[in-house]
Design an enzyme around this catalytic site. Sequence first.
Site, PDB file in Angstrom:
ATOM      1  N   GLU A  94      41.654 -14.521 -11.048  1.00 13.76           N
ATOM      2  CA  GLU A  94      40.491 -13.667 -11.256  1.00 13.76           C
ATOM      3  C   GLU A  94      39.473 -14.330 -12.170  1.00 13.76           C
ATOM      4  O   GLU A  94      39.819 -15.097 -13.066  1.00 13.76           O
ATOM      5  CB  GLU A  94      40.926 -12.316 -11.836  1.00 13.76           C
ATOM      6  N   CYS A 107      33.572 -15.797 -17.113  1.00 10.64           N
ATOM      7  CA  CYS A 107      34.899 -15.922 -17.718  1.00 10.64           C
ATOM      8  C   CYS A 107      35.832 -16.413 -16.621  1.00 10.64           C
ATOM      9  O   CYS A 107      36.018 -15.723 -15.615  1.00 10.64           O
ATOM     10  CB  CYS A 107      35.356 -14.579 -18.272  1.00 10.64           C
ATOM     11  N   CYS A 114      50.556 -17.314 -16.300  1.00  5.74           N
ATOM     12  CA  CYS A 114      50.567 -17.944 -17.630  1.00  5.74           C
ATOM     13  C   CYS A 114      52.006 -18.017 -18.121  1.00  5.74           C
ATOM     14  O   CYS A 114      52.822 -17.146 -17.819  1.00  5.74           O
ATOM     15  CB  CYS A 114      49.721 -17.132 -18.605  1.00  5.74           C
ATOM     16  N   CYS A 118      52.095 -13.759 -24.210  1.00  3.15           N
ATOM     17  CA  CYS A 118      51.492 -12.978 -25.299  1.00  3.15           C
ATOM     18  C   CYS A 118      51.663 -11.500 -24.966  1.00  3.15           C
ATOM     19  O   CYS A 118      51.402 -11.067 -23.844  1.00  3.15           O
ATOM     20  CB  CYS A 118      50.021 -13.327 -25.459  1.00  3.15           C
ATOM     21  N   CYS A 121      48.647  -9.147 -23.490  1.00  3.98           N
ATOM     22  CA  CYS A 121      47.826  -9.667 -22.403  1.00  3.98           C
ATOM     23  C   CYS A 121      48.523  -9.471 -21.062  1.00  3.98           C
ATOM     24  O   CYS A 121      49.685  -9.869 -20.900  1.00  3.98           O
ATOM     25  CB  CYS A 121      47.549 -11.158 -22.641  1.00  3.98           C
ATOM     26  N   GLY A 165      45.654 -17.789 -17.860  1.00  5.13           N
ATOM     27  CA  GLY A 165      46.230 -19.096 -18.167  1.00  5.13           C
ATOM     28  C   GLY A 165      45.806 -19.654 -19.510  1.00  5.13           C
ATOM     29  O   GLY A 165      44.878 -19.165 -20.154  1.00  5.13           O
ATOM     30  N   GLU A 166      46.512 -20.687 -19.947  1.00  2.01           N
ATOM     31  CA  GLU A 166      46.222 -21.414 -21.194  1.00  2.01           C
ATOM     32  C   GLU A 166      45.535 -22.728 -20.820  1.00  2.01           C
ATOM     33  O   GLU A 166      46.176 -23.646 -20.291  1.00  2.01           O
ATOM     34  CB  GLU A 166      47.514 -21.669 -21.961  1.00  2.01           C
ATOM     35  N   SER A 197      38.988 -21.421 -24.809  1.00  4.02           N
ATOM     36  CA  SER A 197      39.788 -20.595 -25.712  1.00  4.02           C
ATOM     37  C   SER A 197      41.261 -20.957 -25.567  1.00  4.02           C
ATOM     38  O   SER A 197      41.772 -21.066 -24.459  1.00  4.02           O
ATOM     39  CB  SER A 197      39.582 -19.117 -25.362  1.00  4.02           C
ATOM     40  N   SER A 220      42.530 -18.088 -30.261  1.00  3.37           N
ATOM     41  CA  SER A 220      42.998 -16.703 -30.183  1.00  3.37           C
ATOM     42  C   SER A 220      43.985 -16.494 -31.328  1.00  3.37           C
ATOM     43  O   SER A 220      45.144 -16.878 -31.233  1.00  3.37           O
ATOM     44  CB  SER A 220      43.686 -16.448 -28.838  1.00  3.37           C
ATOM     45  N   LEU A 221      43.497 -15.876 -32.398  1.00  2.00           N
ATOM     46  CA  LEU A 221      44.293 -15.756 -33.618  1.00  2.00           C
ATOM     47  C   LEU A 221      45.120 -14.464 -33.596  1.00  2.00           C
ATOM     48  O   LEU A 221      46.344 -14.502 -33.575  1.00  2.00           O
ATOM     49  CB  LEU A 221      43.357 -15.780 -34.827  1.00  2.00           C
ATOM     50  N   HIS A 222      44.443 -13.325 -33.645  1.00  2.00           N
ATOM     51  CA  HIS A 222      45.016 -11.979 -33.440  1.00  2.00           C
ATOM     52  C   HIS A 222      45.987 -11.506 -34.527  1.00  2.00           C
ATOM     53  O   HIS A 222      46.298 -10.318 -34.573  1.00  2.00           O
ATOM     54  CB  HIS A 222      45.668 -11.848 -32.058  1.00  2.00           C
ATOM     55  N   ASN A 297      42.080  -3.620 -25.333  1.00  2.00           N
ATOM     56  CA  ASN A 297      42.014  -2.966 -24.032  1.00  2.00           C
ATOM     57  C   ASN A 297      43.432  -2.681 -23.562  1.00  2.00           C
ATOM     58  O   ASN A 297      44.200  -3.611 -23.334  1.00  2.00           O
ATOM     59  CB  ASN A 297      41.295  -3.864 -23.026  1.00  2.00           C
ATOM     60  N   CYS A 340      38.872  -8.195 -21.713  1.00  7.65           N
ATOM     61  CA  CYS A 340      39.747  -9.173 -22.356  1.00  7.65           C
ATOM     62  C   CYS A 340      41.201  -8.711 -22.326  1.00  7.65           C
ATOM     63  O   CYS A 340      41.523  -7.604 -22.763  1.00  7.65           O
ATOM     64  CB  CYS A 340      39.279  -9.343 -23.801  1.00  7.65           C
TER      65      CYS A 340
END
Length: 347
Positions: A94, A107, A114, A118, A121, A165-166, A197, A220-222, A297, A340
């Site tokens: 996507e 995006c 992936c 995480c 996600c 994906g990373e 990212s 991507s810290l979070h 989200n 996101c």
Amino acid sequence: MKSDNQNIRHLTLPALQEYFGSIGEKAFRAKQVYEWIWQRHAQSFDDMTNLSKDLRAKLSEHFVLPAVKVDAIQQSNDGTIKSRFRLHDNHLVEGVLIPTDSRQTACVSSQVGCSLSCKFCATGYMDRKRNLEYDEIFDEVALINQQAQESYGKKLTNIVFMGMGEPLLNYKNVLKAIERITAPDGLAMSPKRITVSTAGVAKMIRQLGDDKVRFNLALSLHAANDKKRSEIMPINDSNNLKELIAALNYFYKETGNEISFEYILFKDFNDSKADADELIRIYRQVPADLVNIIEYNPIDMALFRKPDAQTAEEFMEYLAKNKVNARLRRSRGKDIDAACGQLANKG
């Protein structure tokens, strides 16, 4: 057409010229084909209308042109457009067009699924099937660029590798795709308008520095301590915050490129004053331009919730008081699972 034929888009211009010479065709034909592939975005050899039918038939005998196709489109109430792309082997990824008054942002995805798992996600709950080839990533961008022009009369201004994906675990293809996207004989976009990212692969962040890339980097810290971050991002077990901070500083020393942090606010997990203090400490150790504070989200698989508006506002005010350049990013496309963390090929 043999499926084991070479992908014509993986040939350089000199290799194409060599091929045309070997079949007795003039060298300028190679330039025409190269333009069809990278500038005019041909979906098949039949699209290449300034070549003879015989030559197009010969190309289709010897090569494949596995163009990415738009499989489904959803448009959000806020104007965001999510596309499901079908790859030549029927895998799906996507991509999202996010329009604002001043920007048209794509995006894009870099992997089918992936491997990083995480917890917040949707893509992280899928298996990684394979990496995208560089020409497939290029196709995503070219197709979203077409959508921007058709729907909003404007070309893409920005690209973020924040889809499925990373990106740093598909390093070569991502860099090659960006090379083609930024090339004068590609989409001719400025690398300063591109942000990759990462969930935090320290070794590859350093490699970006060694390769002197010209695009921007977002981490991507979070969560701003190792215990919490490992709870929601298993990659932190092998790439802890100390290693990531050192890698980001190395990247900046080698490139001088913009660095930003992504930080999703989760209710009662990382939204307290103590959490903000830890985020401030990390911000001060890295020459970061910006912290994007992101609305969470919801996804079906996770129990996280977003904090109430007052908590988010107080968090932002506290960062501002401590001279952190932070921006609260309102999520776009939530009603079509395009925001996101929501990309998961639900259709």
